[in-house]
Design a protein around this motif. Structure first.
Motif, PDB file in Angstrom:
ATOM      1  N   GLU A 181     -44.263  37.877 -15.914  1.00 59.74           N
ATOM      2  CA  GLU A 181     -44.618  39.131 -16.600  1.00 59.74           C
ATOM      3  C   GLU A 181     -43.385  40.014 -16.789  1.00 59.74           C
ATOM      4  O   GLU A 181     -43.243  40.684 -17.807  1.00 59.74           O
ATOM      5  N   MET A 182     -42.498  40.018 -15.812  1.00 57.42           N
ATOM      6  CA  MET A 182     -41.275  40.808 -15.958  1.00 57.42           C
ATOM      7  C   MET A 182     -40.441  40.264 -17.116  1.00 57.42           C
ATOM      8  O   MET A 182     -39.778  41.017 -17.815  1.00 57.42           O
ATOM      9  N   GLN A 221     -37.500  27.279  -8.307  1.00 54.75           N
ATOM     10  CA  GLN A 221     -36.958  28.608  -8.597  1.00 54.75           C
ATOM     11  C   GLN A 221     -36.131  28.592  -9.881  1.00 54.75           C
ATOM     12  O   GLN A 221     -36.181  29.524 -10.680  1.00 54.75           O
ATOM     13  N   GLY A 227     -40.287  33.623  -3.647  1.00 56.67           N
ATOM     14  CA  GLY A 227     -39.354  33.250  -2.591  1.00 56.67           C
ATOM     15  C   GLY A 227     -39.760  31.997  -1.837  1.00 56.67           C
ATOM     16  O   GLY A 227     -38.955  31.388  -1.142  1.00 56.67           O
ATOM     17  N   THR A 228     -41.041  31.594  -1.956  1.00 53.49           N
ATOM     18  CA  THR A 228     -41.497  30.415  -1.233  1.00 53.49           C
ATOM     19  C   THR A 228     -41.281  29.123  -2.023  1.00 53.49           C
ATOM     20  O   THR A 228     -41.568  28.047  -1.533  1.00 53.49           O
ATOM     21  N   LEU A 229     -40.801  29.243  -3.257  1.00 52.66           N
ATOM     22  CA  LEU A 229     -40.590  28.042  -4.066  1.00 52.66           C
ATOM     23  C   LEU A 229     -39.336  27.286  -3.621  1.00 52.66           C
ATOM     24  O   LEU A 229     -38.428  27.862  -3.035  1.00 52.66           O
ATOM     25  N   GLN A 239     -31.608  34.327  -9.288  1.00 55.23           N
ATOM     26  CA  GLN A 239     -31.959  35.750  -9.215  1.00 55.23           C
ATOM     27  C   GLN A 239     -33.362  36.059  -9.687  1.00 55.23           C
ATOM     28  O   GLN A 239     -33.596  37.015 -10.433  1.00 55.23           O
ATOM     29  N   ILE A 240     -34.309  35.240  -9.224  1.00 51.02           N
ATOM     30  CA  ILE A 240     -35.700  35.584  -9.467  1.00 51.02           C
ATOM     31  C   ILE A 240     -36.098  36.699  -8.508  1.00 51.02           C
ATOM     32  O   ILE A 240     -35.374  37.008  -7.568  1.00 51.02           O
ATOM     33  N   PHE A 241     -37.259  37.317  -8.763  1.00 50.18           N
ATOM     34  CA  PHE A 241     -37.733  38.372  -7.869  1.00 50.18           C
ATOM     35  C   PHE A 241     -38.521  37.714  -6.740  1.00 50.18           C
ATOM     36  O   PHE A 241     -39.699  37.391  -6.907  1.00 50.18           O
ATOM     37  N   VAL A 242     -37.864  37.485  -5.605  1.00 46.69           N
ATOM     38  CA  VAL A 242     -38.456  36.655  -4.551  1.00 46.69           C
ATOM     39  C   VAL A 242     -39.708  37.283  -3.925  1.00 46.69           C
ATOM     40  O   VAL A 242     -40.585  36.562  -3.456  1.00 46.69           O
ATOM     41  N   GLY A 243     -39.791  38.606  -3.938  1.00 52.63           N
ATOM     42  CA  GLY A 243     -40.953  39.256  -3.319  1.00 52.63           C
ATOM     43  C   GLY A 243     -42.140  39.378  -4.261  1.00 52.63           C
ATOM     44  O   GLY A 243     -43.199  39.857  -3.874  1.00 52.63           O
ATOM     45  N   MET A 244     -41.953  38.965  -5.509  1.00 53.80           N
ATOM     46  CA  MET A 244     -43.061  39.042  -6.463  1.00 53.80           C
ATOM     47  C   MET A 244     -43.626  37.645  -6.667  1.00 53.80           C
ATOM     48  O   MET A 244     -42.950  36.655  -6.422  1.00 53.80           O
ATOM     49  N   GLU A 255     -46.029  37.313 -11.636  1.00 48.74           N
ATOM     50  CA  GLU A 255     -45.382  38.622 -11.855  1.00 48.74           C
ATOM     51  C   GLU A 255     -43.959  38.452 -12.367  1.00 48.74           C
ATOM     52  O   GLU A 255     -43.509  39.222 -13.220  1.00 48.74           O
TER      53      GLU A 255
END
Lengths: 305, 295
Positions: free
Chosen positions: A169-170, A211, A204-206, A157-162, A166
């Motif tokens: 940072e979250m 990830q 999301g590219t990882l 549940q990482i932020f795939v669009g960031m 970032e």
């Protein structure tokens, strides 16, 4: 450090996912929870951080009396009072000793005893006493991190669009000291050089393993006292699995208490101080990591030996 | 030629209003996956507040603008608190929230009809209209103000979402609200902030609308809201640049019949035709994206 009492979770009014789980995690331990799919492992972690609501009779008491650092003091007393206290007593652990004691310290701290000064100290004591016996289950999910609880959820549940940066940072969302965050970021990148190479890339590219590392790094940068890990090895190649487990061990060595939920029972139990076996919402077995590894029932059901 | 340029400028002016409204749709959708059908009515509310403060109560214009925007924001945040949040807490299906949004829209429209009557209200210019001539092209100062203010607003909004802590929290919640909570983000508060920003943009759009049309009625929101919603969908709902581009595109399509000297009813035919074509070939809209999640 964490004492879970009679944890019950019911879904949709009739599906009993957890039927009264009792478990304990001591400071500095790696505690492993193993069990099959659907046994309630993920539900347990989600209930602890408040993502899933537990029944009202359940409790999960987090003992934070060993937290005597400046950050905790600042959180409890606010910056102004913290400055005064540190000026008077020097070190934050001495300040906490004084808070725990019943002495009248307002004269020492403020120079004179007034009603307002006494009220400020008493207010701090009251806050402290509530703080060190926090029931995690009574907190909204977004407060868990304030109490030093970080949760690496199932499926990362990482932020795939960031970007990777970032995402990290979250992870530091509730921290305010920018210089220290920057320093910790550098340290994280040293631990995960792969993430540094990709820090400008969308998460999301990882790859799956990267990830997972990002999810763990994101939790670590909140500087947790206790880290809840939900199947960090899921879907990873063996080389990543051993890397992840060595990172968990290293984190633990640096003082982070760990509650690890795993299906990969062998790898998990071999780094565990203690372990629990959960079956259909109940703890059925507990012991040290070694005991469980040698237990016949565990061998049959989870080690495939 | 100059006539075409003039028409395009009018199109961009209308487009900026659509874009500001579309941003409200897209931001709310991005964060709670709800098409807030009441959003168009927030503009109507703001217009009537402007009318009340500036025309009826004769307050100074600037004070009227500020009060109107403030009240619109309060109504927007209250709507979320009273109507949408309880549904979210109960994890009710999307369709329930959608129907609720339509209900809120109808309540606002009929409430304002009750309060102000159903006839349209005419009023004098908010600021004096002048025409600026650049060669053969003539632009009204209102058009210029509208276009500049909306473009500046869009740039500021983009920077806000990209760079600030609150903006990043909004993106985090829109991507994964569970994970955002684990970071310590208060999701309810972030959603409230989104509504504040959305209704603030609606307030700005209302001022632009008010200056351009000089006429308001309680149902203006449903029409304006529909075009803005199409703009958001064409641009890719959930995408901020998408809402801006979609808004301008719709504005220009609206003036196409004038450029081509054909019946202006063709505008809607072109517009909704384009909507169907885009939805067939790129259902996520121009800027819409699907990021696959690796497991």
């Amino acid at each position: 450090m964490l004492k879970v009492n009679d944890l019950k979770v019911v879904y949709n009014g009739n599906i009993k996912a957890l039927k009264g789980v009792n478990l304990e995690v001591n400071k500095g331990e790696i505690v492993v929870l193993i069990g099959a799919n659907g046994a309630g492992k993920t539900t347990l972690l989600r209930a602890l951080t408040g993502l899933t609501k537990a029944e009202s009779e359940s409790s999960a008491i987090l003992d934070l009396s060993e937290l005597t650092d400046k950050r905790t003091l600042n959180r409890l007393a606010g910056p102004k009072l913290t400055d005064k206290l540190l000026k008077t007593y020097g070190e934050s652990d001495i300040v906490f000793d004084k808070i725990r004691s019943e002495e009248n310290i307002e004269t020492e701290v403020f120079g004179k005893t007034t009603f307002i000064n006494r009220k400020r100290i008493n207010g701090l004591r009251k806050k402290y006493n509530e703080y060190i016996k926090t029931d995690l289950l009574k907190l909204p999910a977004y407060r868990a991190v304030d109490y030093g609880v970080a949760h690496v959820p199932e499926g990362r549940q990482i932020f795939v669009g960031m970007t990777v940066q970032e995402n990290l940072e979250m992870g530091a969302y509730k921290r305010h000291n920018i210089i220290k965050i920057k320093k910790d970021l550098e340290e994280i990148y040293k631990l995960f050089p792969r993430l540094e190479e990709r820090k400008k890339q969308k998460a999301g590219t990882l790859s799956g393993g990267e990830q997972q590392m990002l999810a763990m790094a994101r939790a670590m940068i909140s500087k947790p006292k206790i880290l809840l890990l939900d199947e960090p090895s899921m879907g990873l190649s063996p080389i990543f699995v051993s890397e992840i487990f060595s990172i968990i061990k290293a984190l633990n060595k640096n003082g982070t208490t760990i509650l690890l939920v795993e299906q990969n029972a062998k790898a998990a139990l071999s780094i565990a101080d203690r372990g629990y076996v959960i079956e259909t919402g109940n703890i059925v077995l507990e012991g040290t990591g070694k005991e469980l590894l040698e237990n016949d029932k565990v061998k049959d059901a989870y080690l495939g030996a | 030629m100059s006539e075409i340029v003039n028409q395009i400028i009018i199109g961009i002016q209308m487009g900026s209003i659509y874009a500001l409204v579309a941003l409200g749709y897209t931001m709310v959708y991005g964060i709670i996956k709800l098409i807030n059908f009441a959003h168009g009515d927030f503009i109507m509310v703001a217009c009537f507040m402007l009318y009340t403060f500036i025309i009826i109560l004769k307050l100074p214009a600037i004070l009227g603008l500020i009060l109107a925007i403030l009240i619109t924001i309060i109504i927007g945040v209250l709507t979320e608190r009273v109507a949408y949040r309880p549904l979210r807490k109960k994890k009710s299906p999307t369709i329930t929230a959608l129907i609720t949004a339509i209900a809120v829209s109808l309540i606002l429209e009929n409430l304002f009809q009750l309060l102000f009557g159903s006839d349209s209200k005419m009023y004098p210019d908010l600021i004096k209209q002048t025409t600026i001539n650049i060669g053969k092209i003539s632009v009204s100062n209102i058009s210029l103000i509208t276009i500049i203010v909306s473009i500046v607003t869009m740039i500021l909004l983009t920077l806000f979402i990209k760079k600030t802590k609150v903006g990043k929290a909004m993106r985090a919640v829109s991507e994964n609200s569970d994970a955002a909570q684990l970071m310590g983000i208060n999701v309810d508060r972030t959603i409230s902030i989104t509504f504040i920003i959305g209704t603030f943009l609606a307030g700005i759009a209302a001022i632009m609308y008010y200056m351009k049309y000089l006429k308001i009625e309680p149902f203006l929101g449903s029409n304006l809201g529909l075009y803005a919603f199409v703009a958001a969908v064409v641009g890719g709902i959930g995408s901020i640049p998408g809402a801006c581009v979609g808004g301008f595109l719709i504005g220009i399509i609206k003036v196409l019949p004038n450029i081509m000297s054909i019946n202006s009813s063709y505008a809607d035919i072109f517009l909704f035709g384009l909507l169907i074509i885009i939805l067939i070939f790129k259902p996520t809209g121009i800027f819409g994206k699907n990021i696959g999640e690796k497991v």
